[in-house]
Write a protein that holds these residues in place. Sequence first.
Motif, mmCIF file in Angstrom:
data_model
loop_
_atom_site.group_PDB
_atom_site.id
_atom_site.type_symbol
_atom_site.label_atom_id
_atom_site.label_comp_id
_atom_site.label_asym_id
_atom_site.label_seq_id
_atom_site.Cartn_x
_atom_site.Cartn_y
_atom_site.Cartn_z
ATOM 1 N N GLN A 127 96.449 51.433 -10.247
ATOM 2 C CA GLN A 127 97.536 51.079 -9.687
ATOM 3 C C GLN A 127 97.511 51.234 -8.111
ATOM 4 N N ALA A 128 97.092 52.292 -7.859
ATOM 5 C CA ALA A 128 96.861 52.361 -6.083
ATOM 6 C C ALA A 128 95.950 51.299 -5.595
ATOM 7 N N GLN A 129 94.944 50.794 -6.485
ATOM 8 C CA GLN A 129 94.081 49.608 -5.688
ATOM 9 C C GLN A 129 94.865 48.546 -5.597
ATOM 10 N N ASN A 130 95.772 48.115 -6.552
ATOM 11 C CA ASN A 130 96.553 46.966 -6.757
ATOM 12 C C ASN A 130 97.551 46.880 -5.402
ATOM 13 N N LYS A 131 98.060 48.315 -5.082
ATOM 14 C CA LYS A 131 99.019 48.251 -4.263
ATOM 15 C C LYS A 131 98.432 48.236 -2.757
ATOM 16 N N TYR A 132 97.447 49.180 -2.715
ATOM 17 C CA TYR A 132 96.926 49.340 -1.181
ATOM 18 C C TYR A 132 95.534 48.739 -0.841
ATOM 19 N N HIS A 133 94.994 48.171 -1.709
ATOM 20 C CA HIS A 133 93.641 47.278 -1.558
ATOM 21 C C HIS A 133 93.487 46.778 -0.052
ATOM 22 N N GLN A 134 94.272 45.898 0.120
ATOM 23 C CA GLN A 134 94.371 45.251 1.495
ATOM 24 C C GLN A 134 94.809 46.017 2.530
ATOM 25 N N ILE A 135 95.660 46.970 2.531
ATOM 26 C CA ILE A 135 96.129 47.794 3.556
ATOM 27 C C ILE A 135 94.689 48.619 3.751
ATOM 28 N N ALA A 136 94.390 49.294 2.802
ATOM 29 C CA ALA A 136 93.089 50.157 3.108
ATOM 30 C C ALA A 136 91.958 49.373 3.970
ATOM 31 N N ASP A 137 91.770 48.188 3.478
ATOM 32 C CA ASP A 137 90.576 47.170 4.158
ATOM 33 C C ASP A 137 90.992 47.060 5.561
ATOM 34 N N ASP A 138 92.236 46.650 5.784
ATOM 35 C CA ASP A 138 92.783 46.622 7.057
ATOM 36 C C ASP A 138 92.792 47.660 8.074
ATOM 37 N N LEU A 139 92.845 48.990 7.663
ATOM 38 C CA LEU A 139 92.748 49.993 8.150
ATOM 39 C C LEU A 139 91.378 50.231 8.513
ATOM 40 N N LEU A 140 90.483 50.159 7.681
ATOM 41 C CA LEU A 140 89.208 50.352 7.759
ATOM 42 C C LEU A 140 88.437 49.672 8.767
ATOM 43 N N THR A 141 88.753 48.441 8.974
ATOM 44 C CA THR A 141 88.183 47.382 9.693
ATOM 45 C C THR A 141 89.072 47.094 10.703
ATOM 46 N N ASN A 142 89.893 47.994 11.399
ATOM 47 C CA ASN A 142 90.791 48.127 12.498
ATOM 48 C C ASN A 142 91.483 46.737 12.968
ATOM 49 N N LYS A 143 91.887 46.239 11.823
ATOM 50 C CA LYS A 143 92.870 45.079 11.745
ATOM 51 C C LYS A 143 94.118 45.447 12.024
ATOM 52 N N ILE A 144 94.639 46.745 11.418
ATOM 53 C CA ILE A 144 95.630 47.427 11.758
ATOM 54 C C ILE A 144 95.508 48.995 12.116
#
Length: 311
Positions: A127-144
């Motif tokens: 469930q967390a993957q479904n909710k935060y997958h894109q946010i986590a990726d953006d944080l780790l790649t400095n997009k946000i």
Amino acid sequence: MIITKFWFFIGCILISVLMALVIMVPWFKRSRSNGDNQLMSINVKNFKARLVELEQDVDDGLINHNQYHHQKTELERQLLQAAKVDKLKIQANQTSKIVLLILIPLLSIGLYLFINNSNKNLFDLWQAQNKYHQIADDLLTNKISSPPAGSVNNNEDMQALVAVMQTNVYQNAYDGERWLKLAELFSAMGATDSSALAMARAYQVEPNNIEVASQYAQALFFSNGGRLTPQIRAIINDILQKEAQNQTAQMMLIIGETSEANYNEALKWANKLKQQIKNQPMSAVNKLNALNSIDALIKEIKYKQQTSINP
């Protein structure tokens, strides 16, 4: 979440029943055709063949009519008995299949419950993957630089986001920048051991990345009380070979040499950094502040040097 789990559980049961039906229904059909028709046809065929033999014996005078009727009655009894036995076998076979038809869903349910109890956080992670997958990726790649407003509302949400970020990093295990971001996250959370491990992994996968190497050297440097170990020196020297004017590496040498009372070496690096700041294009205010800071550091090193000579 409870409703979602309930429907997931119901879906597992329905799929199990459907699979059981798909597997078992053709089996039942084969049982009826192969059991009833084939076995009975063989028995009837044998009965008719034996009956023809008896009639031939009567015609040849080998047996009389009474013997014929007696043996015919015995054949009919044997045929009826064989039919009963075959029917019992078929019924037993069908019973075992019915039991199997029931067991397949039950075993599936049991397996689901076992997995669910053994990995109670697995469904939450999905469930967390479904909710935060894109946010986590953006944080780790400095997009946000931080999660969007309203996406993390409590400590439970934060833990879920951290878990997804860890999973993301593991899925991109050879990306040093992601490991570096994860190390920064652990450091901000006060998990120093986890931060050090993530930082070491970042440097391991990207030793030629100057930013990764600089932060890893800093982490080792300050965890060692601001002292230069052979490992830290080796990393700093490697950084300076790639980028001679790296100020982070130079500051660690200044502080480290000072702490080891190598004042001349510390002053050499401090004066080099001061000259570098003078030549560096920046606003007048920033340059003045930087020069004042380095002058104060040089003054402090000279004071310590003088004190060590004349205590």
